[in-house]
Design an enzyme around this catalytic site. Structure first.
Site, PDB file in Angstrom:
ATOM      1  N   CYS A 116       0.916  -1.235   0.056  1.00 59.39           N
ATOM      2  CA  CYS A 116      -0.110   0.167  -0.140  1.00 59.39           C
ATOM      3  C   CYS A 116       0.908   1.260   0.026  1.00 59.39           C
ATOM      4  CB  CYS A 116      -0.808  -0.184   1.233  1.00 59.39           C
ATOM      5  SG  CYS A 116      -1.890  -1.238   1.268  1.00 59.39           S
ATOM      6  N   HIS A 257      -3.187   7.323   2.844  1.00 54.50           N
ATOM      7  CA  HIS A 257      -3.398   6.069   2.375  1.00 54.50           C
ATOM      8  C   HIS A 257      -4.932   5.795   2.990  1.00 54.50           C
ATOM      9  CE1 HIS A 257      -3.815   1.755   1.269  1.00 54.50           C
ATOM     10  NE2 HIS A 257      -3.712   1.283   2.393  1.00 54.50           N
ATOM     11  N   ASN A 287      -9.965  -0.233   0.507  1.00 52.85           N
ATOM     12  CA  ASN A 287      -8.537   0.042   0.562  1.00 52.85           C
ATOM     13  C   ASN A 287      -8.021  -0.584  -0.866  1.00 52.85           C
ATOM     14  OD1 ASN A 287      -5.724  -0.429   0.708  1.00 52.85           O
ATOM     15  ND2 ASN A 287      -5.815  -1.429   2.565  1.00 52.85           N
TER      16      ASN A 287
HETATM   17  N1  ACO Z   1     -17.989  -8.945  10.227  1.00 46.58           N
HETATM   18  C1  ACO Z   1     -18.351  -9.286  11.188  1.00 46.58           C
HETATM   19  N2  ACO Z   1     -17.416  -9.407  12.062  1.00 46.58           N
HETATM   20  C2  ACO Z   1     -16.007  -9.512  11.956  1.00 46.58           C
HETATM   21  C3  ACO Z   1     -15.570  -9.113  10.642  1.00 46.58           C
HETATM   22  C4  ACO Z   1     -16.683  -8.879   9.768  1.00 46.58           C
HETATM   23  N3  ACO Z   1     -16.333  -8.390   8.426  1.00 46.58           N
HETATM   24  N4  ACO Z   1     -14.242  -9.231  10.503  1.00 46.58           N
HETATM   25  C5  ACO Z   1     -14.007  -9.716  12.017  1.00 46.58           C
HETATM   26  N5  ACO Z   1     -15.070  -9.727  12.737  1.00 46.58           N
HETATM   27  C6  ACO Z   1     -14.998 -10.069  14.350  1.00 46.58           C
HETATM   28  C7  ACO Z   1     -13.804 -11.018  14.667  1.00 46.58           C
HETATM   29  O1  ACO Z   1     -14.108 -12.309  14.187  1.00 46.58           O
HETATM   30  C8  ACO Z   1     -13.761 -10.599  15.918  1.00 46.58           C
HETATM   31  O2  ACO Z   1     -14.845 -11.469  16.759  1.00 46.58           O
HETATM   32  P1  ACO Z   1     -14.375 -12.080  17.995  1.00 46.58           P
HETATM   33  O3  ACO Z   1     -14.357 -10.872  19.041  1.00 46.58           O
HETATM   34  O4  ACO Z   1     -15.467 -12.870  18.373  1.00 46.58           O
HETATM   35  O5  ACO Z   1     -13.305 -12.796  17.711  1.00 46.58           O
HETATM   36  C9  ACO Z   1     -14.575  -9.299  16.056  1.00 46.58           C
HETATM   37  O6  ACO Z   1     -15.169  -8.971  14.823  1.00 46.58           O
HETATM   38  C10 ACO Z   1     -13.492  -8.062  16.295  1.00 46.58           C
HETATM   39  O7  ACO Z   1     -12.562  -8.315  15.393  1.00 46.58           O
HETATM   40  P2  ACO Z   1     -11.109  -7.166  15.502  1.00 46.58           P
HETATM   41  O8  ACO Z   1     -10.021  -7.855  14.539  1.00 46.58           O
HETATM   42  O9  ACO Z   1     -10.881  -7.202  16.888  1.00 46.58           O
HETATM   43  O10 ACO Z   1     -11.841  -6.016  15.270  1.00 46.58           O
HETATM   44  P3  ACO Z   1     -10.950  -4.466  15.032  1.00 46.58           P
HETATM   45  O11 ACO Z   1     -11.621  -3.448  15.793  1.00 46.58           O
HETATM   46  O12 ACO Z   1      -9.539  -4.674  15.191  1.00 46.58           O
HETATM   47  O13 ACO Z   1     -11.329  -4.083  13.264  1.00 46.58           O
HETATM   48  C11 ACO Z   1     -10.105  -4.620  11.293  1.00 46.58           C
HETATM   49  C12 ACO Z   1     -10.629  -5.048  12.445  1.00 46.58           C
HETATM   50  C13 ACO Z   1     -10.922  -3.383  10.525  1.00 46.58           C
HETATM   51  C14 ACO Z   1      -9.455  -5.151  10.352  1.00 46.58           C
HETATM   52  C15 ACO Z   1      -8.819  -3.561  11.684  1.00 46.58           C
HETATM   53  O14 ACO Z   1      -8.283  -4.156  12.753  1.00 46.58           O
HETATM   54  C16 ACO Z   1      -8.022  -2.772  10.736  1.00 46.58           C
HETATM   55  O15 ACO Z   1      -8.534  -1.984   9.984  1.00 46.58           O
HETATM   56  N6  ACO Z   1      -6.735  -3.087  10.664  1.00 46.58           N
HETATM   57  C17 ACO Z   1      -5.849  -2.630   9.863  1.00 46.58           C
HETATM   58  C18 ACO Z   1      -6.024  -3.195   8.587  1.00 46.58           C
HETATM   59  C19 ACO Z   1      -5.400  -2.616   7.207  1.00 46.58           C
HETATM   60  O16 ACO Z   1      -5.119  -1.376   7.428  1.00 46.58           O
HETATM   61  N7  ACO Z   1      -4.858  -3.232   6.469  1.00 46.58           N
HETATM   62  C20 ACO Z   1      -4.299  -2.824   5.235  1.00 46.58           C
HETATM   63  C21 ACO Z   1      -2.803  -2.838   5.225  1.00 46.58           C
HETATM   64  S1  ACO Z   1      -2.408  -1.976   3.763  1.00 46.58           S
HETATM   65  C22 ACO Z   1      -1.810  -3.319   2.785  1.00 46.58           C
HETATM   66  O17 ACO Z   1      -0.474  -3.391   2.541  1.00 46.58           O
HETATM   67  C23 ACO Z   1      -2.656  -4.119   2.017  1.00 46.58           C
END
Ligand code: ACO
Length: 330
Positions: A116, A257, A287
Protein backbone atom coordinates in the site's frame (compact mmCIF):
# COMPACT_ATOMS: atom_id res chain seq x y z
CA UNK A 1 23.49 20.35 -14.73
CA UNK A 2 21.40 23.00 -12.86
CA UNK A 3 19.22 21.66 -10.02
CA UNK A 4 15.58 21.25 -11.04
CA UNK A 5 12.29 20.51 -9.31
CA UNK A 6 10.20 17.47 -10.18
CA UNK A 7 6.57 18.48 -10.61
CA UNK A 8 3.23 16.75 -11.16
CA UNK A 9 1.94 17.79 -14.59
CA UNK A 10 -1.30 15.80 -14.59
CA UNK A 11 -3.35 13.28 -12.62
CA UNK A 12 -5.92 10.65 -13.53
CA UNK A 13 -7.90 7.87 -11.92
CA UNK A 14 -10.04 4.94 -12.91
CA UNK A 15 -12.47 2.83 -10.89
CA UNK A 16 -14.28 -0.19 -12.34
CA UNK A 17 -18.01 0.20 -12.89
CA UNK A 18 -19.22 -2.53 -10.57
CA UNK A 19 -20.01 -1.33 -7.05
CA UNK A 20 -20.08 -3.91 -4.27
CA UNK A 21 -21.88 -2.47 -1.27
CA UNK A 22 -21.63 -3.70 2.31
CA UNK A 23 -25.15 -5.07 1.88
CA UNK A 24 -23.87 -7.09 -1.09
CA UNK A 25 -21.13 -8.57 1.10
CA UNK A 26 -23.64 -9.84 3.63
CA UNK A 27 -24.74 -12.36 0.99
CA UNK A 28 -21.17 -13.69 0.81
CA UNK A 29 -19.86 -13.73 4.42
CA UNK A 30 -21.21 -13.40 7.98
CA UNK A 31 -20.92 -9.62 8.34
CA UNK A 32 -23.06 -6.50 8.52
CA UNK A 33 -23.07 -2.96 7.15
CA UNK A 34 -22.95 -1.71 10.72
CA UNK A 35 -19.78 -3.75 11.57
CA UNK A 36 -17.94 -2.70 8.43
CA UNK A 37 -18.86 0.99 8.72
CA UNK A 38 -18.05 1.31 12.42
CA UNK A 39 -14.74 -0.62 12.20
CA UNK A 40 -13.46 0.75 8.88
CA UNK A 41 -15.65 3.56 7.51
CA UNK A 42 -16.05 1.60 4.26
CA UNK A 43 -19.52 1.60 2.63
CA UNK A 44 -18.74 0.25 -0.83
CA UNK A 45 -15.85 -0.77 -3.07
CA UNK A 46 -15.34 -1.24 -6.83
CA UNK A 47 -14.74 -4.67 -8.35
CA UNK A 48 -13.05 -5.20 -11.72
CA UNK A 49 -15.13 -6.82 -14.47
CA UNK A 50 -14.26 -10.41 -15.41
CA UNK A 51 -11.20 -10.23 -17.61
CA UNK A 52 -10.41 -6.65 -16.59
CA UNK A 53 -6.81 -6.60 -15.37
CA UNK A 54 -4.56 -4.46 -13.20
CA UNK A 55 -2.82 -3.24 -16.37
CA UNK A 56 -6.19 -2.36 -18.02
CA UNK A 57 -7.11 -0.18 -15.04
CA UNK A 58 -3.63 1.37 -14.97
CA UNK A 59 -3.90 2.24 -18.68
CA UNK A 60 -7.26 3.98 -18.14
CA UNK A 61 -5.88 6.07 -15.26
CA UNK A 62 -2.71 6.85 -17.24
CA UNK A 63 -4.69 8.07 -20.29
CA UNK A 64 -6.60 10.48 -18.06
CA UNK A 65 -3.36 11.72 -16.46
CA UNK A 66 -1.76 12.23 -19.89
CA UNK A 67 -4.86 14.16 -21.09
CA UNK A 68 -4.70 16.30 -17.97
CA UNK A 69 -1.01 17.02 -18.60
CA UNK A 70 -1.62 17.72 -22.31
CA UNK A 71 0.92 15.06 -23.24
CA UNK A 72 0.92 11.98 -25.47
CA UNK A 73 2.26 8.46 -24.77
CA UNK A 74 5.18 9.29 -27.12
CA UNK A 75 6.37 11.93 -24.61
CA UNK A 76 6.95 9.38 -21.83
CA UNK A 77 10.39 7.82 -21.36
CA UNK A 78 9.90 6.34 -17.88
CA UNK A 79 7.02 4.27 -16.45
CA UNK A 80 6.85 3.00 -12.88
CA UNK A 81 3.84 0.91 -11.86
CA UNK A 82 3.23 0.42 -8.14
CA UNK A 83 1.29 -2.79 -7.60
CA UNK A 84 1.13 -5.91 -5.50
CA UNK A 85 -1.33 -7.54 -7.89
CA UNK A 86 0.42 -7.51 -11.28
CA UNK A 87 -1.33 -9.30 -14.17
CA UNK A 88 1.40 -11.98 -14.09
CA UNK A 89 4.03 -12.92 -11.49
CA UNK A 90 6.55 -12.19 -14.25
CA UNK A 91 7.13 -9.95 -16.20
CA UNK A 92 6.22 -6.62 -14.63
CA UNK A 93 2.77 -5.08 -15.15
CA UNK A 94 4.64 -2.01 -16.46
CA UNK A 95 5.70 -3.98 -19.57
CA UNK A 96 2.05 -4.81 -20.33
CA UNK A 97 1.00 -1.20 -19.71
CA UNK A 98 3.80 0.02 -22.02
CA UNK A 99 2.38 -2.04 -24.87
CA UNK A 100 -1.32 -1.25 -24.25
CA UNK A 101 -0.66 2.46 -23.86
CA UNK A 102 1.70 2.60 -26.84
CA UNK A 103 4.66 4.06 -24.94
CA UNK A 104 7.91 4.21 -26.91
CA UNK A 105 9.98 1.01 -26.80
CA UNK A 106 12.83 3.24 -25.59
CA UNK A 107 10.93 3.93 -22.34
CA UNK A 108 12.24 2.33 -19.14
CA UNK A 109 9.34 0.36 -17.58
CA UNK A 110 9.28 -1.51 -14.29
CA UNK A 111 7.14 -2.27 -11.22
CA UNK A 112 7.64 -1.30 -7.60
CA UNK A 113 6.11 -3.52 -4.94
CA UNK A 114 5.86 -1.76 -1.60
CA UNK A 115 2.23 -2.89 -1.12
CA UNK A 116 0.00 0.00 0.00
CA UNK A 117 3.02 2.35 0.27
CA UNK A 118 3.86 1.51 -3.35
CA UNK A 119 2.77 4.80 -4.89
CA UNK A 120 4.88 6.89 -2.49
CA UNK A 121 7.91 4.67 -3.19
CA UNK A 122 7.33 4.76 -6.96
CA UNK A 123 6.92 8.54 -6.92
CA UNK A 124 10.24 8.92 -5.10
CA UNK A 125 12.03 6.56 -7.52
CA UNK A 126 10.61 8.30 -10.61
CA UNK A 127 11.41 11.79 -9.30
CA UNK A 128 14.97 10.75 -8.45
CA UNK A 129 15.41 9.34 -11.98
CA UNK A 130 14.05 12.56 -13.53
CA UNK A 131 16.33 14.65 -11.31
CA UNK A 132 19.30 12.72 -12.70
CA UNK A 133 18.60 14.41 -16.03
CA UNK A 134 18.56 11.08 -17.88
CA UNK A 135 14.74 10.99 -18.26
CA UNK A 136 12.34 13.74 -19.30
CA UNK A 137 8.78 12.72 -18.51
CA UNK A 138 7.56 9.93 -16.26
CA UNK A 139 4.27 8.17 -15.68
CA UNK A 140 3.74 6.79 -12.19
CA UNK A 141 0.75 4.49 -11.83
CA UNK A 142 -0.73 2.77 -8.77
CA UNK A 143 -3.01 -0.05 -9.94
CA UNK A 144 -4.48 -3.00 -8.08
CA UNK A 145 -6.93 -5.80 -8.80
CA UNK A 146 -7.12 -6.86 -5.17
CA UNK A 147 -10.38 -8.75 -5.76
CA UNK A 148 -8.22 -11.47 -7.34
CA UNK A 149 -5.96 -11.92 -4.30
CA UNK A 150 -8.57 -11.59 -1.56
CA UNK A 151 -10.16 -14.65 0.04
CA UNK A 152 -13.88 -14.01 -0.48
CA UNK A 153 -14.70 -16.45 2.34
CA UNK A 154 -12.55 -14.57 4.92
CA UNK A 155 -14.70 -11.84 6.43
CA UNK A 156 -11.73 -10.36 8.30
CA UNK A 157 -10.13 -9.23 5.01
CA UNK A 158 -12.59 -9.37 2.10
CA UNK A 159 -14.70 -6.49 3.40
CA UNK A 160 -11.71 -4.13 3.37
CA UNK A 161 -10.29 -4.19 -0.15
CA UNK A 162 -11.27 -2.93 -3.60
CA UNK A 163 -9.96 -2.48 -7.16
CA UNK A 164 -8.85 0.66 -9.01
CA UNK A 165 -6.00 2.72 -10.39
CA UNK A 166 -4.56 6.21 -10.23
CA UNK A 167 -1.74 7.86 -12.16
CA UNK A 168 0.39 10.98 -12.30
CA UNK A 169 2.61 12.44 -15.03
CA UNK A 170 5.83 13.96 -13.77
CA UNK A 171 8.22 16.38 -15.41
CA UNK A 172 10.86 18.87 -14.33
CA UNK A 173 10.72 22.61 -13.75
CA UNK A 174 13.53 25.16 -13.40
CA UNK A 175 11.49 26.89 -10.66
CA UNK A 176 13.03 25.97 -7.29
CA UNK A 177 11.17 24.61 -4.25
CA UNK A 178 8.06 23.32 -6.00
CA UNK A 179 6.85 19.81 -6.77
CA UNK A 180 8.17 16.93 -4.70
CA UNK A 181 10.07 18.61 -1.86
CA UNK A 182 11.08 15.39 -0.12
CA UNK A 183 10.14 11.92 1.05
CA UNK A 184 10.63 9.84 4.17
CA UNK A 185 10.48 6.11 3.45
CA UNK A 186 11.04 3.17 5.78
CA UNK A 187 10.44 -0.51 6.43
CA UNK A 188 9.88 -2.89 9.34
CA UNK A 189 10.82 -6.19 7.71
CA UNK A 190 10.31 -8.04 11.00
CA UNK A 191 6.56 -7.61 10.50
CA UNK A 192 6.14 -9.56 7.25
CA UNK A 193 3.88 -12.09 8.99
CA UNK A 194 1.33 -9.44 9.97
CA UNK A 195 0.21 -9.00 6.38
CA UNK A 196 1.27 -11.27 3.54
CA UNK A 197 0.34 -13.86 0.93
CA UNK A 198 1.97 -16.96 2.45
CA UNK A 199 2.11 -19.15 -0.66
CA UNK A 200 2.83 -18.77 -4.34
CA UNK A 201 6.30 -17.24 -4.05
CA UNK A 202 9.62 -18.98 -4.81
CA UNK A 203 10.05 -20.11 -1.20
CA UNK A 204 6.63 -21.75 -0.98
CA UNK A 205 5.30 -22.39 -4.48
CA UNK A 206 1.57 -23.05 -4.70
CA UNK A 207 0.55 -26.69 -4.24
CA UNK A 208 -2.92 -28.26 -4.47
CA UNK A 209 -2.91 -28.31 -0.63
CA UNK A 210 -1.92 -24.64 -0.26
CA UNK A 211 -4.53 -23.62 -2.81
CA UNK A 212 -7.20 -25.67 -1.02
CA UNK A 213 -6.18 -23.92 2.23
CA UNK A 214 -6.50 -20.51 0.54
CA UNK A 215 -2.94 -19.51 1.47
CA UNK A 216 -2.37 -17.84 -1.89
CA UNK A 217 -4.71 -15.07 -0.67
CA UNK A 218 -4.02 -12.06 1.59
CA UNK A 219 -3.70 -13.00 5.28
CA UNK A 220 -3.74 -10.26 7.86
CA UNK A 221 -3.50 -9.80 11.63
CA UNK A 222 -5.75 -6.75 11.55
CA UNK A 223 -5.36 -5.49 15.12
CA UNK A 224 -1.53 -5.57 15.05
CA UNK A 225 -1.46 -3.93 11.60
CA UNK A 226 -3.80 -1.22 12.87
CA UNK A 227 -1.56 -0.32 15.83
CA UNK A 228 1.64 -0.30 13.78
CA UNK A 229 -0.05 1.67 10.97
CA UNK A 230 -1.08 4.49 13.29
CA UNK A 231 2.40 4.65 14.84
CA UNK A 232 4.40 4.64 11.60
CA UNK A 233 2.11 7.02 9.72
CA UNK A 234 2.30 9.50 12.57
CA UNK A 235 6.12 9.19 12.67
CA UNK A 236 6.50 9.45 8.89
CA UNK A 237 4.34 12.59 8.88
CA UNK A 238 6.16 14.21 11.83
CA UNK A 239 9.63 13.38 10.48
CA UNK A 240 9.06 14.96 7.10
CA UNK A 241 7.50 18.06 8.66
CA UNK A 242 10.51 18.37 10.96
CA UNK A 243 12.99 17.86 8.08
CA UNK A 244 11.36 20.76 6.26
CA UNK A 245 10.86 22.87 9.41
CA UNK A 246 7.12 22.96 8.95
CA UNK A 247 4.21 22.80 11.39
CA UNK A 248 1.31 20.46 10.68
CA UNK A 249 -1.06 23.42 10.31
CA UNK A 250 0.97 24.64 7.31
CA UNK A 251 -0.23 21.60 5.36
CA UNK A 252 -3.32 22.47 3.31
CA UNK A 253 -4.31 18.87 2.66
CA UNK A 254 -3.15 15.46 3.86
CA UNK A 255 -3.76 12.61 1.44
CA UNK A 256 -3.41 9.50 3.57
CA UNK A 257 -3.50 5.91 2.38
CA UNK A 258 -7.19 4.97 2.50
CA UNK A 259 -7.22 1.77 4.57
CA UNK A 260 -9.49 2.61 7.46
CA UNK A 261 -11.28 5.80 8.55
CA UNK A 262 -10.30 5.12 12.18
CA UNK A 263 -6.59 5.08 11.23
CA UNK A 264 -7.01 8.44 9.44
CA UNK A 265 -8.89 9.87 12.45
CA UNK A 266 -6.11 8.69 14.78
CA UNK A 267 -3.46 10.47 12.63
CA UNK A 268 -5.63 13.59 12.64
CA UNK A 269 -5.71 13.44 16.47
CA UNK A 270 -1.96 12.79 16.81
CA UNK A 271 -1.01 15.63 14.44
CA UNK A 272 -3.67 17.89 16.00
CA UNK A 273 -4.88 18.67 12.49
CA UNK A 274 -8.66 18.69 11.93
CA UNK A 275 -10.27 16.05 9.74
CA UNK A 276 -11.26 18.69 7.17
CA UNK A 277 -7.55 18.86 6.23
CA UNK A 278 -7.61 15.14 5.36
CA UNK A 279 -8.91 13.83 2.05
CA UNK A 280 -11.12 10.79 2.62
CA UNK A 281 -12.73 8.50 0.05
CA UNK A 282 -12.27 5.14 1.79
CA UNK A 283 -16.06 5.03 2.19
CA UNK A 284 -16.45 4.69 -1.61
CA UNK A 285 -13.46 2.57 -2.60
CA UNK A 286 -12.24 0.64 0.46
CA UNK A 287 -8.52 -0.06 0.51
CA UNK A 288 -7.14 -0.10 -3.04
CA UNK A 289 -3.52 -0.44 -1.82
CA UNK A 290 -1.05 1.34 -4.15
CA UNK A 291 -3.95 2.89 -6.08
CA UNK A 292 -5.47 4.61 -3.05
CA UNK A 293 -3.27 7.74 -2.88
CA UNK A 294 -3.21 8.53 -6.63
CA UNK A 295 -7.01 8.06 -6.85
CA UNK A 296 -7.46 10.39 -3.85
CA UNK A 297 -4.94 12.89 -5.27
CA UNK A 298 -6.81 13.04 -8.57
CA UNK A 299 -10.19 13.43 -6.85
CA UNK A 300 -8.83 16.14 -4.55
CA UNK A 301 -7.37 18.11 -7.49
CA UNK A 302 -10.52 17.82 -9.56
CA UNK A 303 -12.63 18.88 -6.55
CA UNK A 304 -10.56 22.07 -6.28
CA UNK A 305 -9.03 21.10 -2.95
CA UNK A 306 -5.45 21.71 -4.17
CA UNK A 307 -4.40 25.19 -5.31
CA UNK A 308 -1.12 26.66 -6.57
CA UNK A 309 1.25 27.24 -3.65
CA UNK A 310 -0.49 24.66 -1.42
CA UNK A 311 1.48 22.09 0.53
CA UNK A 312 0.15 18.52 0.33
CA UNK A 313 1.35 15.68 2.52
CA UNK A 314 1.05 12.08 1.33
CA UNK A 315 1.38 9.43 4.01
CA UNK A 316 1.03 5.67 3.72
CA UNK A 317 1.79 2.28 5.24
CA UNK A 318 1.47 -1.21 3.84
CA UNK A 319 2.55 -4.83 3.92
CA UNK A 320 6.25 -5.30 4.54
CA UNK A 321 5.66 -3.43 6.72
CA UNK A 322 6.53 -0.41 4.60
CA UNK A 323 5.69 3.19 5.32
CA UNK A 324 6.37 6.54 3.74
CA UNK A 325 5.50 10.21 3.47
CA UNK A 326 5.99 12.77 0.71
CA UNK A 327 5.67 16.54 0.69
CA UNK A 328 4.47 18.33 -2.45
CA UNK A 329 4.34 22.09 -3.12
CA UNK A 330 1.94 22.95 -6.00
N1 ACO B 1 -17.89 -8.77 10.07
C1 ACO B 1 -18.28 -9.06 11.31
N2 ACO B 1 -17.41 -9.44 12.27
C2 ACO B 1 -16.11 -9.50 11.95
C3 ACO B 1 -15.64 -9.22 10.67
C4 ACO B 1 -16.60 -8.84 9.70
N3 ACO B 1 -16.25 -8.50 8.45
N4 ACO B 1 -14.31 -9.37 10.65
C5 ACO B 1 -13.94 -9.74 11.88
N5 ACO B 1 -15.03 -9.83 12.67
C6 ACO B 1 -15.12 -10.18 14.08
C7 ACO B 1 -13.89 -10.90 14.54
O1 ACO B 1 -14.03 -12.28 14.26
C8 ACO B 1 -13.88 -10.59 16.00
O2 ACO B 1 -14.82 -11.45 16.63
P1 ACO B 1 -14.48 -12.09 18.08
O3 ACO B 1 -14.30 -10.92 18.99
O4 ACO B 1 -15.70 -12.92 18.34
O5 ACO B 1 -13.22 -12.87 17.87
C9 ACO B 1 -14.48 -9.18 16.09
O6 ACO B 1 -15.14 -8.97 14.83
C10 ACO B 1 -13.47 -8.08 16.30
O7 ACO B 1 -12.44 -8.25 15.38
P2 ACO B 1 -11.17 -7.37 15.50
O8 ACO B 1 -10.16 -7.89 14.53
O9 ACO B 1 -10.81 -7.20 16.92
O10 ACO B 1 -11.74 -5.96 14.97
P3 ACO B 1 -10.96 -4.59 14.90
O11 ACO B 1 -11.69 -3.59 15.70
O12 ACO B 1 -9.49 -4.72 15.08
O13 ACO B 1 -11.20 -4.20 13.37
C11 ACO B 1 -10.06 -4.28 11.26
C12 ACO B 1 -10.74 -5.07 12.36
C13 ACO B 1 -11.08 -3.39 10.58
C14 ACO B 1 -9.47 -5.27 10.25
C15 ACO B 1 -8.94 -3.40 11.85
O14 ACO B 1 -8.13 -4.16 12.72
C16 ACO B 1 -8.05 -2.80 10.79
O15 ACO B 1 -8.49 -1.97 10.00
N6 ACO B 1 -6.76 -3.11 10.79
C17 ACO B 1 -5.84 -2.55 9.82
C18 ACO B 1 -5.98 -3.26 8.53
C19 ACO B 1 -5.33 -2.53 7.40
O16 ACO B 1 -5.34 -1.34 7.33
N7 ACO B 1 -4.80 -3.30 6.47
C20 ACO B 1 -4.29 -2.76 5.26
C21 ACO B 1 -2.84 -2.78 5.24
S1 ACO B 1 -2.24 -2.03 3.81
C22 ACO B 1 -1.70 -3.25 2.68
O17 ACO B 1 -0.50 -3.31 2.40
C23 ACO B 1 -2.62 -4.18 2.05
Amino acid sequence: MPPCSTVILGTGAYAPERILTNAGLTDMVDTSDEWIVTRSGIRERRIAAPGETTSDMGVQAARRALDDAGLAPADIDLLVVATMAPDLPMPAAACIVQHKLGLPTTAACFDVNAACTGFVYALDVACAMLSSGRYRKALVIGAEKLSSIVDWSDRATCVLFGDGAGAVVIGTSPQPAIGLLGTRLGTFGDSVDLLCIPNGGSNTPATPESIAAGSHFIKMKGKEVFKLAVRVMDEAARDILEQHQLRADQISLVIPHQANLRIIEAISDYLELPMDRFFVNVDRYGNTSAASIPIALDEARRAGRIKPGDLTLLVAFGAGLTYGSALIRW
